[in-house]
Design a protein around this motif. Sequence first.
Motif, PDB file in Angstrom:
ATOM      1  N   ALA A  25      33.364  29.601  27.391  1.00 29.38           N
ATOM      2  CA  ALA A  25      34.282  29.424  26.255  1.00 29.38           C
ATOM      3  C   ALA A  25      35.741  29.630  26.634  1.00 29.38           C
ATOM      4  O   ALA A  25      36.236  28.990  27.543  1.00 29.38           O
ATOM      5  CB  ALA A  25      33.852  30.328  25.110  1.00 29.38           C
ATOM      6  N   SER A  26      36.404  30.528  25.960  1.00 31.96           N
ATOM      7  CA  SER A  26      37.849  30.709  26.148  1.00 31.96           C
ATOM      8  C   SER A  26      38.200  31.457  27.435  1.00 31.96           C
ATOM      9  O   SER A  26      39.368  31.562  27.781  1.00 31.96           O
ATOM     10  CB  SER A  26      38.425  31.463  24.954  1.00 31.96           C
ATOM     11  N   LEU A  27      37.211  31.941  28.150  1.00 30.83           N
ATOM     12  CA  LEU A  27      37.503  32.693  29.371  1.00 30.83           C
ATOM     13  C   LEU A  27      37.936  31.788  30.515  1.00 30.83           C
ATOM     14  O   LEU A  27      38.634  32.210  31.425  1.00 30.83           O
ATOM     15  CB  LEU A  27      36.281  33.505  29.811  1.00 30.83           C
ATOM     16  N   ASP A  28      37.487  30.553  30.503  1.00 32.30           N
ATOM     17  CA  ASP A  28      37.798  29.603  31.566  1.00 32.30           C
ATOM     18  C   ASP A  28      37.297  30.082  32.926  1.00 32.30           C
ATOM     19  O   ASP A  28      37.814  29.701  33.964  1.00 32.30           O
ATOM     20  CB  ASP A  28      39.310  29.312  31.607  1.00 32.30           C
ATOM     21  N   LEU A  29      36.336  30.979  32.920  1.00 28.99           N
ATOM     22  CA  LEU A  29      35.708  31.496  34.139  1.00 28.99           C
ATOM     23  C   LEU A  29      34.208  31.587  33.913  1.00 28.99           C
ATOM     24  O   LEU A  29      33.758  31.798  32.790  1.00 28.99           O
ATOM     25  CB  LEU A  29      36.234  32.892  34.469  1.00 28.99           C
ATOM     26  N   ASN A  30      33.443  31.477  34.998  1.00 30.57           N
ATOM     27  CA  ASN A  30      32.003  31.673  34.876  1.00 30.57           C
ATOM     28  C   ASN A  30      31.677  33.151  35.151  1.00 30.57           C
ATOM     29  O   ASN A  30      32.562  33.940  35.499  1.00 30.57           O
ATOM     30  CB  ASN A  30      31.233  30.703  35.776  1.00 30.57           C
ATOM     31  N   LEU A  31      30.416  33.513  34.992  1.00 30.19           N
ATOM     32  CA  LEU A  31      30.041  34.927  35.144  1.00 30.19           C
ATOM     33  C   LEU A  31      30.350  35.502  36.523  1.00 30.19           C
ATOM     34  O   LEU A  31      30.886  36.611  36.609  1.00 30.19           O
ATOM     35  CB  LEU A  31      28.564  35.124  34.806  1.00 30.19           C
ATOM     36  N   PRO A  32      30.028  34.807  37.623  1.00 24.78           N
ATOM     37  CA  PRO A  32      30.367  35.399  38.921  1.00 24.78           C
ATOM     38  C   PRO A  32      31.869  35.630  39.106  1.00 24.78           C
ATOM     39  O   PRO A  32      32.273  36.637  39.684  1.00 24.78           O
ATOM     40  CB  PRO A  32      29.863  34.361  39.936  1.00 24.78           C
ATOM     41  N   GLN A  33      32.691  34.730  38.581  1.00 21.70           N
ATOM     42  CA  GLN A  33      34.138  34.925  38.674  1.00 21.70           C
ATOM     43  C   GLN A  33      34.562  36.146  37.864  1.00 21.70           C
ATOM     44  O   GLN A  33      35.399  36.936  38.318  1.00 21.70           O
ATOM     45  CB  GLN A  33      34.873  33.675  38.205  1.00 21.70           C
ATOM     46  N   LEU A  37      36.303  39.596  39.511  1.00 19.40           N
ATOM     47  CA  LEU A  37      37.554  40.206  39.046  1.00 19.40           C
ATOM     48  C   LEU A  37      37.331  41.657  38.651  1.00 19.40           C
ATOM     49  O   LEU A  37      38.159  42.532  38.946  1.00 19.40           O
ATOM     50  CB  LEU A  37      38.141  39.416  37.881  1.00 19.40           C
ATOM     51  N   ASN A  38      36.219  41.927  38.007  1.00 15.37           N
ATOM     52  CA  ASN A  38      35.909  43.297  37.600  1.00 15.37           C
ATOM     53  C   ASN A  38      35.702  44.196  38.819  1.00 15.37           C
ATOM     54  O   ASN A  38      36.216  45.314  38.866  1.00 15.37           O
ATOM     55  CB  ASN A  38      34.680  43.322  36.698  1.00 15.37           C
ATOM     56  N   TYR A  39      34.957  43.730  39.811  1.00 11.02           N
ATOM     57  CA  TYR A  39      34.734  44.524  41.025  1.00 11.02           C
ATOM     58  C   TYR A  39      36.049  44.825  41.743  1.00 11.02           C
ATOM     59  O   TYR A  39      36.272  45.938  42.206  1.00 11.02           O
ATOM     60  CB  TYR A  39      33.790  43.804  41.995  1.00 11.02           C
ATOM     61  N   VAL A  40      36.913  43.829  41.847  1.00  8.96           N
ATOM     62  CA  VAL A  40      38.192  43.997  42.551  1.00  8.96           C
ATOM     63  C   VAL A  40      39.089  44.971  41.792  1.00  8.96           C
ATOM     64  O   VAL A  40      39.836  45.736  42.408  1.00  8.96           O
ATOM     65  CB  VAL A  40      38.886  42.635  42.769  1.00  8.96           C
ATOM     66  N   GLY A  72      45.696  31.969  40.721  1.00  9.02           N
ATOM     67  CA  GLY A  72      46.666  33.050  40.570  1.00  9.02           C
ATOM     68  C   GLY A  72      46.092  34.361  40.079  1.00  9.02           C
ATOM     69  O   GLY A  72      46.843  35.262  39.695  1.00  9.02           O
ATOM     70  N   TYR A  73      44.772  34.516  40.096  1.00 11.22           N
ATOM     71  CA  TYR A  73      44.143  35.748  39.609  1.00 11.22           C
ATOM     72  C   TYR A  73      43.925  36.786  40.711  1.00 11.22           C
ATOM     73  O   TYR A  73      43.850  37.972  40.437  1.00 11.22           O
ATOM     74  CB  TYR A  73      42.804  35.453  38.950  1.00 11.22           C
ATOM     75  N   PRO A  92      49.057  40.152  38.675  1.00  7.43           N
ATOM     76  CA  PRO A  92      49.331  40.405  37.257  1.00  7.43           C
ATOM     77  C   PRO A  92      48.568  39.427  36.342  1.00  7.43           C
ATOM     78  O   PRO A  92      48.043  39.830  35.304  1.00  7.43           O
ATOM     79  CB  PRO A  92      50.843  40.231  37.150  1.00  7.43           C
ATOM     80  N   ALA A  93      48.477  38.161  36.750  1.00 11.23           N
ATOM     81  CA  ALA A  93      47.704  37.195  35.954  1.00 11.23           C
ATOM     82  C   ALA A  93      46.227  37.568  35.949  1.00 11.23           C
ATOM     83  O   ALA A  93      45.538  37.407  34.937  1.00 11.23           O
ATOM     84  CB  ALA A  93      47.887  35.780  36.510  1.00 11.23           C
ATOM     85  N   GLY A  94      45.739  38.079  37.074  1.00 15.55           N
ATOM     86  CA  GLY A  94      44.345  38.533  37.154  1.00 15.55           C
ATOM     87  C   GLY A  94      44.088  39.729  36.253  1.00 15.55           C
ATOM     88  O   GLY A  94      43.036  39.832  35.619  1.00 15.55           O
ATOM     89  N   GLU A  95      45.050  40.629  36.193  1.00 14.12           N
ATOM     90  CA  GLU A  95      44.917  41.790  35.309  1.00 14.12           C
ATOM     91  C   GLU A  95      44.876  41.345  33.848  1.00 14.12           C
ATOM     92  O   GLU A  95      44.078  41.858  33.058  1.00 14.12           O
ATOM     93  CB  GLU A  95      46.055  42.775  35.549  1.00 14.12           C
ATOM     94  N   SER A  96      45.718  40.385  33.501  1.00 16.29           N
ATOM     95  CA  SER A  96      45.713  39.849  32.129  1.00 16.29           C
ATOM     96  C   SER A  96      44.388  39.174  31.822  1.00 16.29           C
ATOM     97  O   SER A  96      43.822  39.350  30.736  1.00 16.29           O
ATOM     98  CB  SER A  96      46.848  38.840  31.944  1.00 16.29           C
ATOM     99  N   GLN A  97      43.901  38.381  32.777  1.00 14.05           N
ATOM    100  CA  GLN A  97      42.626  37.685  32.577  1.00 14.05           C
ATOM    101  C   GLN A  97      41.476  38.686  32.461  1.00 14.05           C
ATOM    102  O   GLN A  97      40.568  38.500  31.652  1.00 14.05           O
ATOM    103  CB  GLN A  97      42.365  36.700  33.718  1.00 14.05           C
TER     104      GLN A  97
END
Length: 128
Positions: A25-33, A37-40, A72-73, A92-97
């Motif tokens: 949906a609005s995340l524009d990312l799949n579950l592994p992505q 991001l969460n792990y990092v 840019g994440y 910073p974009a990754g933190e926002s995402q």
Amino acid sequence: MEEAQLRQLTQIYGVVTKCYNQPLASLDLNLPQCELLNYVAVDQLTVAQAAEKLGFSATRTSNLVVDLCKRGYLSQRVISRDRRRRYLALTPAGESQLAVIQRELPDQLAGILQHLKNTTVEENRQTS
């Protein structure tokens, strides 16, 4: 009965595969992505360490990293205590995402699980 169970299993597999391979949906990312991001965000990781956490090959994880860097994440950087390895970092974009992911992913996953539950109930009614 076996045919109905096979249909259910196929449908469940389809939903899981869609979540893993297509943007949510609005995340524009799949579950592994989202997971990456969460792990990092929690830990300093190399691509190899991220691959181990995700349970993916180094190649698949590297592809995820390249895509998230292009968007840019994520960034890759060398740290002073270990100049041989590149570590992943949120931009910073990754933190926002990640904030969007943490806010919206639970509801999206709950909706997907509810859809599966409703489908299972409906399939059971049709086979009874």
